[in-house]
Design a protein around this motif. Structure first.
Motif, PDB file in Angstrom:
ATOM      1  N   ASN A 172       0.809  -1.223   0.000  1.00 31.61           N
ATOM      2  CA  ASN A 172       0.000   0.000   0.000  1.00 31.61           C
ATOM      3  C   ASN A 172       0.841   1.271   0.000  1.00 31.61           C
ATOM      4  OD1 ASN A 172      -2.334  -1.447  -0.011  1.00 31.61           O
ATOM      5  ND2 ASN A 172      -2.751  -1.272   2.163  1.00 31.61           N
ATOM      6  N   GLY A 173       2.154   1.136  -0.082  1.00 30.32           N
ATOM      7  CA  GLY A 173       3.025   2.302  -0.082  1.00 30.32           C
ATOM      8  C   GLY A 173       3.905   2.355   1.165  1.00 30.32           C
ATOM      9  N   LYS A 174       4.562   3.501   1.350  1.00 31.85           N
ATOM     10  CA  LYS A 174       5.514   3.674   2.441  1.00 31.85           C
ATOM     11  C   LYS A 174       4.864   4.401   3.612  1.00 31.85           C
ATOM     12  CE  LYS A 174       9.682   5.000   1.348  1.00 31.85           C
ATOM     13  NZ  LYS A 174      10.835   5.873   0.963  1.00 31.85           N
ATOM     14  N   GLY A 175       5.213   3.972   4.818  1.00 33.57           N
ATOM     15  CA  GLY A 175       4.755   4.641   6.018  1.00 33.57           C
ATOM     16  C   GLY A 175       5.909   4.851   6.978  1.00 33.57           C
ATOM     17  N   TYR A 176       5.783   5.846   7.861  1.00 39.66           N
ATOM     18  CA  TYR A 176       6.860   6.190   8.799  1.00 39.66           C
ATOM     19  C   TYR A 176       6.418   5.906  10.236  1.00 39.66           C
ATOM     20  CZ  TYR A 176       9.181   8.463   4.907  1.00 39.66           C
ATOM     21  OH  TYR A 176       9.809   8.703   3.712  1.00 39.66           O
ATOM     22  N   PHE A 177       7.381   5.413  11.025  1.00 41.51           N
ATOM     23  CA  PHE A 177       7.138   5.076  12.417  1.00 41.51           C
ATOM     24  C   PHE A 177       8.272   5.621  13.278  1.00 41.51           C
ATOM     25  CE2 PHE A 177       5.051   1.891   9.870  1.00 41.51           C
ATOM     26  CZ  PHE A 177       3.872   1.606  10.533  1.00 41.51           C
ATOM     27  N   ARG A 178       7.945   5.881  14.537  1.00 42.81           N
ATOM     28  CA  ARG A 178       8.999   6.221  15.495  1.00 42.81           C
ATOM     29  C   ARG A 178       9.872   4.991  15.704  1.00 42.81           C
ATOM     30  NH1 ARG A 178       9.401   6.291  21.315  1.00 42.81           N
ATOM     31  NH2 ARG A 178       7.373   5.276  21.415  1.00 42.81           N
ATOM     32  N   ASN A 179      11.166   5.193  15.762  1.00 48.10           N
ATOM     33  CA  ASN A 179      12.093   4.076  15.934  1.00 48.10           C
ATOM     34  C   ASN A 179      12.047   3.611  17.386  1.00 48.10           C
ATOM     35  OD1 ASN A 179      14.039   2.176  15.590  1.00 48.10           O
ATOM     36  ND2 ASN A 179      15.731   3.598  15.289  1.00 48.10           N
ATOM     37  N   SER A 180      11.244   2.598  17.626  1.00 46.06           N
ATOM     38  CA  SER A 180      11.061   2.094  18.986  1.00 46.06           C
ATOM     39  C   SER A 180      11.124   0.579  18.981  1.00 46.06           C
ATOM     40  CB  SER A 180       9.701   2.552  19.540  1.00 46.06           C
ATOM     41  OG  SER A 180       9.411   1.906  20.756  1.00 46.06           O
ATOM     42  N   SER A 181      11.788   0.024  19.977  1.00 45.32           N
ATOM     43  CA  SER A 181      11.909  -1.430  20.073  1.00 45.32           C
ATOM     44  C   SER A 181      10.598  -2.086  20.482  1.00 45.32           C
ATOM     45  CB  SER A 181      13.001  -1.793  21.087  1.00 45.32           C
ATOM     46  OG  SER A 181      12.703  -1.241  22.364  1.00 45.32           O
ATOM     47  N   THR A 182       9.624  -1.294  20.915  1.00 38.41           N
ATOM     48  CA  THR A 182       8.342  -1.861  21.341  1.00 38.41           C
ATOM     49  C   THR A 182       7.466  -2.250  20.155  1.00 38.41           C
ATOM     50  OG1 THR A 182       7.355   0.354  21.458  1.00 38.41           O
ATOM     51  CG2 THR A 182       8.387  -0.500  23.460  1.00 38.41           C
ATOM     52  N   ASP A 183       7.762  -1.719  18.965  1.00 41.74           N
ATOM     53  CA  ASP A 183       6.978  -2.051  17.779  1.00 41.74           C
ATOM     54  C   ASP A 183       7.713  -3.081  16.939  1.00 41.74           C
ATOM     55  OD1 ASP A 183       5.088  -0.148  18.510  1.00 41.74           O
ATOM     56  OD2 ASP A 183       6.113   1.446  17.409  1.00 41.74           O
ATOM     57  N   SER A 184       7.067  -4.209  16.691  1.00 43.17           N
ATOM     58  CA  SER A 184       7.672  -5.231  15.834  1.00 43.17           C
ATOM     59  C   SER A 184       7.411  -4.884  14.374  1.00 43.17           C
ATOM     60  CB  SER A 184       7.078  -6.605  16.150  1.00 43.17           C
ATOM     61  OG  SER A 184       5.703  -6.647  15.787  1.00 43.17           O
ATOM     62  N   SER A 185       8.196  -5.491  13.481  1.00 41.65           N
ATOM     63  CA  SER A 185       8.007  -5.251  12.047  1.00 41.65           C
ATOM     64  C   SER A 185       6.638  -5.743  11.593  1.00 41.65           C
ATOM     65  CB  SER A 185       9.119  -5.948  11.259  1.00 41.65           C
ATOM     66  OG  SER A 185       9.132  -7.341  11.524  1.00 41.65           O
ATOM     67  N   SER A 186       6.163  -6.830  12.207  1.00 43.05           N
ATOM     68  CA  SER A 186       4.838  -7.350  11.851  1.00 43.05           C
ATOM     69  C   SER A 186       3.738  -6.366  12.241  1.00 43.05           C
ATOM     70  CB  SER A 186       4.598  -8.695  12.539  1.00 43.05           C
ATOM     71  OG  SER A 186       5.527  -9.659  12.111  1.00 43.05           O
ATOM     72  N   GLU A 187       3.865  -5.783  13.422  1.00 46.00           N
ATOM     73  CA  GLU A 187       2.851  -4.824  13.866  1.00 46.00           C
ATOM     74  C   GLU A 187       2.852  -3.584  12.983  1.00 46.00           C
ATOM     75  OE1 GLU A 187       1.383  -2.494  17.920  1.00 46.00           O
ATOM     76  OE2 GLU A 187       3.015  -3.956  17.992  1.00 46.00           O
ATOM     77  N   LYS A 259      -1.043 -13.407  13.991  1.00 47.82           N
ATOM     78  CA  LYS A 259      -2.177 -13.792  14.825  1.00 47.82           C
ATOM     79  C   LYS A 259      -2.107 -13.082  16.172  1.00 47.82           C
ATOM     80  CE  LYS A 259      -3.039 -18.374  12.839  1.00 47.82           C
ATOM     81  NZ  LYS A 259      -3.029 -19.838  13.064  1.00 47.82           N
ATOM     82  N   GLY A 260      -3.197 -12.507  16.572  1.00 47.33           N
ATOM     83  CA  GLY A 260      -3.259 -11.797  17.842  1.00 47.33           C
ATOM     84  C   GLY A 260      -2.876 -10.334  17.734  1.00 47.33           C
ATOM     85  N   LEU A 261      -2.023 -10.006  16.727  1.00 50.91           N
ATOM     86  CA  LEU A 261      -1.608  -8.613  16.593  1.00 50.91           C
ATOM     87  C   LEU A 261      -2.757  -7.720  16.166  1.00 50.91           C
ATOM     88  CD1 LEU A 261       1.903  -8.836  14.889  1.00 50.91           C
ATOM     89  CD2 LEU A 261       1.382  -8.173  17.240  1.00 50.91           C
ATOM     90  N   SER A 262      -3.655  -8.261  15.360  1.00 50.87           N
ATOM     91  CA  SER A 262      -4.760  -7.438  14.864  1.00 50.87           C
ATOM     92  C   SER A 262      -5.620  -6.912  16.004  1.00 50.87           C
ATOM     93  CB  SER A 262      -5.627  -8.238  13.887  1.00 50.87           C
ATOM     94  OG  SER A 262      -6.163  -9.382  14.525  1.00 50.87           O
ATOM     95  N   GLU A 263      -5.710  -7.677  17.075  1.00 46.98           N
ATOM     96  CA  GLU A 263      -6.525  -7.256  18.214  1.00 46.98           C
ATOM     97  C   GLU A 263      -5.856  -6.148  19.020  1.00 46.98           C
ATOM     98  OE1 GLU A 263      -7.454 -10.707  20.460  1.00 46.98           O
ATOM     99  OE2 GLU A 263      -8.617 -11.651  18.862  1.00 46.98           O
ATOM    100  N   THR A 264      -4.568  -5.941  18.815  1.00 46.10           N
ATOM    101  CA  THR A 264      -3.880  -4.877  19.550  1.00 46.10           C
ATOM    102  C   THR A 264      -4.056  -3.517  18.887  1.00 46.10           C
ATOM    103  OG1 THR A 264      -1.794  -5.102  18.342  1.00 46.10           O
ATOM    104  CG2 THR A 264      -2.129  -6.545  20.234  1.00 46.10           C
ATOM    105  N   LEU A 265      -4.523  -3.525  17.638  1.00 45.52           N
ATOM    106  CA  LEU A 265      -4.691  -2.265  16.922  1.00 45.52           C
ATOM    107  C   LEU A 265      -6.055  -1.664  17.236  1.00 45.52           C
ATOM    108  CD1 LEU A 265      -3.185  -3.217  13.464  1.00 45.52           C
ATOM    109  CD2 LEU A 265      -2.071  -2.217  15.444  1.00 45.52           C
TER     110      LEU A 265
END
Length: 287
Positions: A172-187, A259-265
């Motif tokens: 869907n294109g490029k998105g930007y995130f804060r560089n944090s170890s709490t966010d996995s690449s899958s999330e 699996k399970g990550l979708s429920e965290t959003l």
């Protein structure tokens, strides 16, 4: 981090010096040296006052033809001027590399420190916008900050260079995130796809109803079969969804890593329960 950056800067400096040493002889060959000629007829005005007219009686008439002068024949002062002029870019780079802060005598030369990176108001605004809107794309940043495309691109590159943010590319294109170890690449990937309302709907349906068919997804979501296939293909391309065929029926599943990550959003879990109820109604119609 600092050692790594210093090593990279040292390699860059060594490359520039080597390039200068290799290019200088080529410049001398290309120019062929300097050629000195008599100043006859350089100016059509006042030749009698400033120049000796060219004639058979001229004291220079019997002089030999002008000869090229090599760099080694030039005066030392001229050589120094040429060397300084030819290395201005290298000198400016060295100043920027080793002198911290602003250099008022040389406009535009600034050596940033990581702790000073967010002092700039526009860059700070962009960083906060990304932090508060994970997965945001450049167009959205421009709209939310009222900054120009070039301004946003410049500050995004600075934030990327200093590892304050990361960019993630998806179907869907490029998105930007804060560089944090709490966010996995899958999330992060799931967040990018969840920004699309239809794909968020499909993810919610598959999270609550693993193995559902394309026809059932279309019935619940209220979209056509080709539209379901198009969105599923994008989710499949980024390894969020997998398809398993059993006979003539293709079943769709959220892949193990998601699996399970979708429920965290935000909104996914609530949305999924609504679609699950709709699914039960569609699979068990009232007689």
């Amino acid at each position: 981090m600092g050692v790594k950056n210093l090593a990279g800067n040292t390699r860059t400096l060594a490359f520039l010096v080597l390039a200068f040493v290799l290019v200088l002889p080529v410049m001398a060959i290309e120019t062929g040296g300097y050629e000195v000629r008599p100043a006859y007829s350089l100016s059509p005005d006042d030749t009698s006052r400033d120049f000796i007219p060219a004639s058979s009686t001229s004291p220079f008439a019997g002089e030999p033809e002008p000869q090229p002068i090599a760099y080694s024949d030039l005066p030392l002062a001229v050589l120094l001027v040429l060397a300084i002029a030819g290395t201005c870019t290298l000198q400016a780079y060295l100043l920027r590399l080793f002198v911290p802060g602003n250099l008022p005598l040389i406009s535009g030369l600034v050596k940033l420190h990581r702790k000073e990176l967010l002092v700039n108001a526009s860059r700070n605004l962009i960083y906060r916008t990304i932090r508060e809107n994970p997965g945001i794309n450049p167009s959205e940043i421009e709209r939310m900050t009222n900054l120009t495309n070039k301004n946003v691109a410049y500050h995004l590159n600075k934030l990327l260079d200093y590892h304050l943010i990361v960019d993630v590319k998806s179907a869907n294109g490029k998105g930007y995130f804060r560089n944090s170890s709490t966010d996995s690449s899958s999330e992060r990937m799931l967040r990018l796809h969840s920004k699309n309302p239809t794909e968020r709907m499909i993810i919610a349906i598959l999270s609550s109803n693993p193995g559902i068919s394309r026809k059932e997804i279309g019935s619940i979501a209220g979209i056509s079969g080709p539209s379901v296939s198009w969105h599923i293909s994008r989710l499949e391309k980024d390894n969020i969804v997998e398809k398993i065929r059993e006979g003539t029926i293709v079943h769709h599943y959220i892949k193990e890593g998601f699996k399970g990550l979708s429920e965290t959003l935000t909104g996914i879990q609530q949305t999924g329960s609504v679609y699950e109820e709709s699914l039960r109604s569609s699979l068990n119609p009232v007689e």
